[in-house]
Design a protein around this motif. Sequence first.
Motif, PDB file in Angstrom:
ATOM      1  N   GLU A 265       1.350  11.264   7.987  1.00 14.71           N
ATOM      2  CA  GLU A 265       0.291  10.426   7.412  1.00 14.71           C
ATOM      3  C   GLU A 265       0.722   9.801   6.088  1.00 14.71           C
ATOM      4  OE1 GLU A 265      -1.486  13.257  10.230  1.00 14.71           O
ATOM      5  OE2 GLU A 265      -0.095  13.499   8.555  1.00 14.71           O
ATOM      6  N   ALA A 266       1.549  10.521   5.329  1.00 18.68           N
ATOM      7  CA  ALA A 266       1.963  10.022   4.016  1.00 18.68           C
ATOM      8  C   ALA A 266       2.978   8.892   4.118  1.00 18.68           C
ATOM      9  CB  ALA A 266       2.548  11.169   3.190  1.00 18.68           C
ATOM     10  N   ALA A 267       3.956   9.015   5.021  1.00 21.19           N
ATOM     11  CA  ALA A 267       5.055   8.037   5.088  1.00 21.19           C
ATOM     12  C   ALA A 267       4.564   6.607   5.292  1.00 21.19           C
ATOM     13  CB  ALA A 267       6.038   8.431   6.187  1.00 21.19           C
ATOM     14  N   PRO A 268       3.613   6.323   6.218  1.00 22.08           N
ATOM     15  CA  PRO A 268       3.136   4.946   6.379  1.00 22.08           C
ATOM     16  C   PRO A 268       2.485   4.402   5.110  1.00 22.08           C
ATOM     17  CG  PRO A 268       2.471   6.279   8.263  1.00 22.08           C
ATOM     18  CD  PRO A 268       3.006   7.223   7.236  1.00 22.08           C
ATOM     19  N   LEU A 269       1.815   5.278   4.353  1.00 20.57           N
ATOM     20  CA  LEU A 269       1.200   4.822   3.101  1.00 20.57           C
ATOM     21  C   LEU A 269       2.264   4.464   2.074  1.00 20.57           C
ATOM     22  CD1 LEU A 269      -1.820   7.293   2.740  1.00 20.57           C
ATOM     23  CD2 LEU A 269      -1.832   4.931   3.571  1.00 20.57           C
ATOM     24  N   TYR A 270       3.336   5.263   1.993  1.00 17.94           N
ATOM     25  CA  TYR A 270       4.422   4.913   1.069  1.00 17.94           C
ATOM     26  C   TYR A 270       5.070   3.588   1.494  1.00 17.94           C
ATOM     27  CZ  TYR A 270       4.181   9.533  -1.116  1.00 17.94           C
ATOM     28  OH  TYR A 270       3.764  10.645  -1.797  1.00 17.94           O
ATOM     29  N   ASN A 271       5.226   3.387   2.792  1.00 21.67           N
ATOM     30  CA  ASN A 271       5.779   2.105   3.259  1.00 21.67           C
ATOM     31  C   ASN A 271       4.859   0.952   2.905  1.00 21.67           C
ATOM     32  OD1 ASN A 271       8.382   2.446   4.553  1.00 21.67           O
ATOM     33  ND2 ASN A 271       7.350   3.740   6.061  1.00 21.67           N
ATOM     34  N   GLN A 272       3.556   1.173   3.028  1.00 22.62           N
ATOM     35  CA  GLN A 272       2.588   0.138   2.646  1.00 22.62           C
ATOM     36  C   GLN A 272       2.698  -0.177   1.155  1.00 22.62           C
ATOM     37  OE1 GLN A 272      -1.465   1.158   3.728  1.00 22.62           O
ATOM     38  NE2 GLN A 272      -2.349  -0.440   2.432  1.00 22.62           N
ATOM     39  N   LEU A 273       2.849   0.855   0.342  1.00 22.63           N
ATOM     40  CA  LEU A 273       3.005   0.655  -1.099  1.00 22.63           C
ATOM     41  C   LEU A 273       4.303  -0.074  -1.423  1.00 22.63           C
ATOM     42  CD1 LEU A 273       1.814   4.204  -2.168  1.00 22.63           C
ATOM     43  CD2 LEU A 273       0.683   2.061  -2.816  1.00 22.63           C
ATOM     44  N   ILE A 274       5.368   0.255  -0.697  1.00 26.11           N
ATOM     45  CA  ILE A 274       6.654  -0.419  -0.918  1.00 26.11           C
ATOM     46  C   ILE A 274       6.558  -1.897  -0.555  1.00 26.11           C
ATOM     47  CG2 ILE A 274       9.034  -0.544  -0.041  1.00 26.11           C
ATOM     48  CD1 ILE A 274       8.889   2.592   0.122  1.00 26.11           C
ATOM     49  N   ASP A 275       5.808  -2.207   0.489  1.00 27.07           N
ATOM     50  CA  ASP A 275       5.592  -3.620   0.841  1.00 27.07           C
ATOM     51  C   ASP A 275       4.895  -4.354  -0.299  1.00 27.07           C
ATOM     52  OD1 ASP A 275       6.766  -3.304   3.312  1.00 27.07           O
ATOM     53  OD2 ASP A 275       4.875  -2.990   4.379  1.00 27.07           O
ATOM     54  N   GLN A 276       3.967  -3.683  -0.955  1.00 29.30           N
ATOM     55  CA  GLN A 276       3.253  -4.303  -2.072  1.00 29.30           C
ATOM     56  C   GLN A 276       4.113  -4.347  -3.328  1.00 29.30           C
ATOM     57  OE1 GLN A 276      -0.668  -2.650  -2.861  1.00 29.30           O
ATOM     58  NE2 GLN A 276      -1.040  -2.251  -0.696  1.00 29.30           N
ATOM     59  N   ASN A 277       4.945  -3.333  -3.488  1.00 26.44           N
ATOM     60  CA  ASN A 277       5.692  -3.179  -4.732  1.00 26.44           C
ATOM     61  C   ASN A 277       7.085  -2.619  -4.409  1.00 26.44           C
ATOM     62  OD1 ASN A 277       6.649  -2.613  -7.276  1.00 26.44           O
ATOM     63  ND2 ASN A 277       4.905  -1.365  -7.899  1.00 26.44           N
ATOM     64  N   PRO A 278       8.000  -3.479  -3.928  1.00 27.86           N
ATOM     65  CA  PRO A 278       9.298  -3.008  -3.423  1.00 27.86           C
ATOM     66  C   PRO A 278      10.246  -2.457  -4.491  1.00 27.86           C
ATOM     67  CG  PRO A 278       9.209  -5.401  -3.407  1.00 27.86           C
ATOM     68  CD  PRO A 278       7.829  -4.936  -3.761  1.00 27.86           C
ATOM     69  N   TYR A 279       9.888  -2.603  -5.761  1.00 32.30           N
ATOM     70  CA  TYR A 279      10.769  -2.112  -6.823  1.00 32.30           C
ATOM     71  C   TYR A 279      10.187  -0.891  -7.530  1.00 32.30           C
ATOM     72  CZ  TYR A 279      13.191  -6.464  -5.979  1.00 32.30           C
ATOM     73  OH  TYR A 279      13.866  -7.502  -5.379  1.00 32.30           O
ATOM     74  N   SER A 280       9.356  -0.140  -6.821  1.00 24.74           N
ATOM     75  CA  SER A 280       8.775   1.061  -7.410  1.00 24.74           C
ATOM     76  C   SER A 280       9.609   2.282  -7.018  1.00 24.74           C
ATOM     77  CB  SER A 280       7.338   1.255  -6.934  1.00 24.74           C
ATOM     78  OG  SER A 280       6.866   2.535  -7.284  1.00 24.74           O
ATOM     79  N   ALA A 281      10.284   2.865  -7.994  1.00 21.86           N
ATOM     80  CA  ALA A 281      11.079   4.072  -7.720  1.00 21.86           C
ATOM     81  C   ALA A 281      10.210   5.221  -7.191  1.00 21.86           C
ATOM     82  CB  ALA A 281      11.831   4.496  -8.983  1.00 21.86           C
ATOM     83  N   PRO A 282       9.003   5.469  -7.760  1.00 20.44           N
ATOM     84  CA  PRO A 282       8.196   6.583  -7.233  1.00 20.44           C
ATOM     85  C   PRO A 282       7.805   6.407  -5.772  1.00 20.44           C
ATOM     86  CG  PRO A 282       7.422   5.967  -9.417  1.00 20.44           C
ATOM     87  CD  PRO A 282       8.402   4.910  -8.991  1.00 20.44           C
ATOM     88  N   TYR A 283       7.565   5.157  -5.324  1.00 15.55           N
ATOM     89  CA  TYR A 283       7.174   4.966  -3.924  1.00 15.55           C
ATOM     90  C   TYR A 283       8.350   5.235  -2.988  1.00 15.55           C
ATOM     91  CZ  TYR A 283       3.118   2.607  -6.014  1.00 15.55           C
ATOM     92  OH  TYR A 283       1.995   2.306  -6.744  1.00 15.55           O
ATOM     93  N   TRP A 284       9.525   4.763  -3.366  1.00 20.87           N
ATOM     94  CA  TRP A 284      10.717   5.050  -2.548  1.00 20.87           C
ATOM     95  C   TRP A 284      10.998   6.551  -2.537  1.00 20.87           C
ATOM     96  CZ3 TRP A 284      12.731   2.135   0.964  1.00 20.87           C
ATOM     97  CH2 TRP A 284      12.687   0.749   0.862  1.00 20.87           C
ATOM     98  N   PHE A 285      10.788   7.183  -3.691  1.00 20.58           N
ATOM     99  CA  PHE A 285      11.009   8.632  -3.749  1.00 20.58           C
ATOM    100  C   PHE A 285       9.982   9.374  -2.884  1.00 20.58           C
ATOM    101  CE2 PHE A 285      10.173  12.782  -5.780  1.00 20.58           C
ATOM    102  CZ  PHE A 285      11.400  13.370  -5.524  1.00 20.58           C
ATOM    103  N   GLY A 286       8.736   8.893  -2.891  1.00 20.54           N
ATOM    104  CA  GLY A 286       7.727   9.500  -2.028  1.00 20.54           C
ATOM    105  C   GLY A 286       8.139   9.433  -0.574  1.00 20.54           C
ATOM    106  N   LEU A 287       8.683   8.298  -0.160  1.00 13.41           N
ATOM    107  CA  LEU A 287       9.155   8.147   1.215  1.00 13.41           C
ATOM    108  C   LEU A 287      10.351   9.074   1.469  1.00 13.41           C
ATOM    109  CD1 LEU A 287       8.807   6.602   3.873  1.00 13.41           C
ATOM    110  CD2 LEU A 287      10.374   4.858   2.969  1.00 13.41           C
ATOM    111  N   ALA A 288      11.235   9.185   0.480  1.00  7.48           N
ATOM    112  CA  ALA A 288      12.402  10.072   0.621  1.00  7.48           C
ATOM    113  C   ALA A 288      11.960  11.515   0.834  1.00  7.48           C
ATOM    114  CB  ALA A 288      13.290   9.976  -0.623  1.00  7.48           C
ATOM    115  N   ARG A 289      10.933  11.937   0.107  1.00  5.16           N
ATOM    116  CA  ARG A 289      10.434  13.316   0.276  1.00  5.16           C
ATOM    117  C   ARG A 289       9.930  13.554   1.702  1.00  5.16           C
ATOM    118  NH1 ARG A 289       6.317  14.949  -4.361  1.00  5.16           N
ATOM    119  NH2 ARG A 289       5.252  13.108  -3.554  1.00  5.16           N
ATOM    120  N   CYS A 290       9.264  12.548   2.253  1.00  6.32           N
ATOM    121  CA  CYS A 290       8.775  12.680   3.633  1.00  6.32           C
ATOM    122  C   CYS A 290       9.953  12.822   4.595  1.00  6.32           C
ATOM    123  CB  CYS A 290       7.925  11.470   4.013  1.00  6.32           C
ATOM    124  SG  CYS A 290       6.364  11.367   3.122  1.00  6.32           S
ATOM    125  N   TYR A 291      10.964  11.971   4.416  1.00  6.96           N
ATOM    126  CA  TYR A 291      12.145  12.056   5.290  1.00  6.96           C
ATOM    127  C   TYR A 291      12.817  13.419   5.159  1.00  6.96           C
ATOM    128  CZ  TYR A 291      12.088   6.986   6.242  1.00  6.96           C
ATOM    129  OH  TYR A 291      11.753   5.732   6.658  1.00  6.96           O
TER     130      TYR A 291
END
Length: 474
Positions: free
Chosen positions: A185-211
């Motif tokens: 459930e979390a990973a799609p939200l991080y991807n949505q946030l990255i689409d809105q803000n592709p240069y956010s280190a915390p969002y990419w890190f959030g996705l990395a944690r899910c992976y």
Amino acid sequence: MSNKNLLSGRDKELHELAEQYEVAMSENKPFYQDADDLADLADWYGTKKNYDKAFEIAEYGLKLHPDSTALIIEYAYLHLDSGKRAKAREIIENLPDTYSPEAKVVRAHLLLSEGKLDDAEQLLDTIEDKEDLANVIDVSYMFLDMGYPDKALEWLEPVKKEYAEEEAYIAVVADCYYGKGMTEEAAPLYNQLIDQNPYSAPYWFGLARCYFEEQKFDQAIDACDYALVSDDEFTDAYVMKGHCFYQLGNEDAALEHYQKAQQLHGLNTEFIYSFIGLCKVSKGEWKEGYENLEKAIQENEAEETPSPALPNLYANAGLCLSKMGKKRKAHQYCKKAQKLEPKDPESYLIEGRIYVEEGNYDKGIRQWAKALNCAPYADTWNEIGMHSMEIGYLDYAKVAFERVCELEPEFEGINEKLTLLYMTLHDKENFIKYNQKCVHPFDLKELKKMQALMESEDREELATYMQGIIKALQ
């Protein structure tokens, strides 16, 4: 400090403000900013684990603005994050403003750190505007940081309809889902946030944690790389890459990234010494393993509050000492570990192995029985089997692995281990039985090599060879 995700614009502003501050300090020039900016800057340094600089900023700001609630609250958070609860309580109890939502949230944080959940919730219930997004996010991250993701979601749910499309709202929901282990459930939200803000280190890190939780280590590394493109000092990404490389078997790359995180204040030296020491232990490099573990122990003992890892460090250092012929000190270290954490099976497992290697089988098995009393699970029996195999005590390895098979027939790698054991024990019937159950049954080439080793009757060499095969299978 609350571990909120900063929106990219504000993060950039604070990065520039940090550069200005450091230039001013290096040139011994005054640096005047309003209290809120200085509080945010201290928090920014805190999120980057640079607590020395965060405290410096907060104390500098309080000299300029001694009555600033924002700075006093940030100063209290920094003490809470550093484990200085008594000082944090003193600061919080002397807050000039006790009725603002921010003051109530930091007081609730202190109550939660003392295990007073009901008192914290009663206090938060007195916040007047519970539907204000800023208040909702502050309370939600406070609960999330303190290990209560369900309580955070309780605050988020009532305002979902109103704020569902807000970036800050989506970010805290994603972090809550991750906190609950709901990575799908979390990973799609991080991807949505990255689409809105592709240069956010915390969002990419959030996705990395899910992976990482899904054991997609290569994808986690890629996501960390994107986080580091956005912020090359994002320490958590270096730590995560270290974890990923370790899981992939690349200890050198793991250490490289851990050391980078250490340089950026994201890891302490104790962790680095522990990591190197345990890696050396896994390779049988006992002297170097002991030297690094001893450094980690000394770093740990110097701390006001010892790390939960200290018993494990003592136990593994004890194993190294045993291998180095220092048997008395080896047992002393194991006893220290057991005294610190009597319900942790690890120290009993290791001391059991030491006794068996000394030829004292009865004492060894009694230690392993203590480990099983602490954790009567397949994992514990598997550890006993692995220790037995590594020291050539193959008859007891058979007992242990058979017990694993009884408790968890699908335990990863158990059929391969039993196949190897029965091959070495010349038990053709059981060898065939378990080899057929293997995901990848052993082929003729491997069998011939094992046969040659068996004929040599060198059990230590055979045990080493078998251990190599099992490690590869894992």
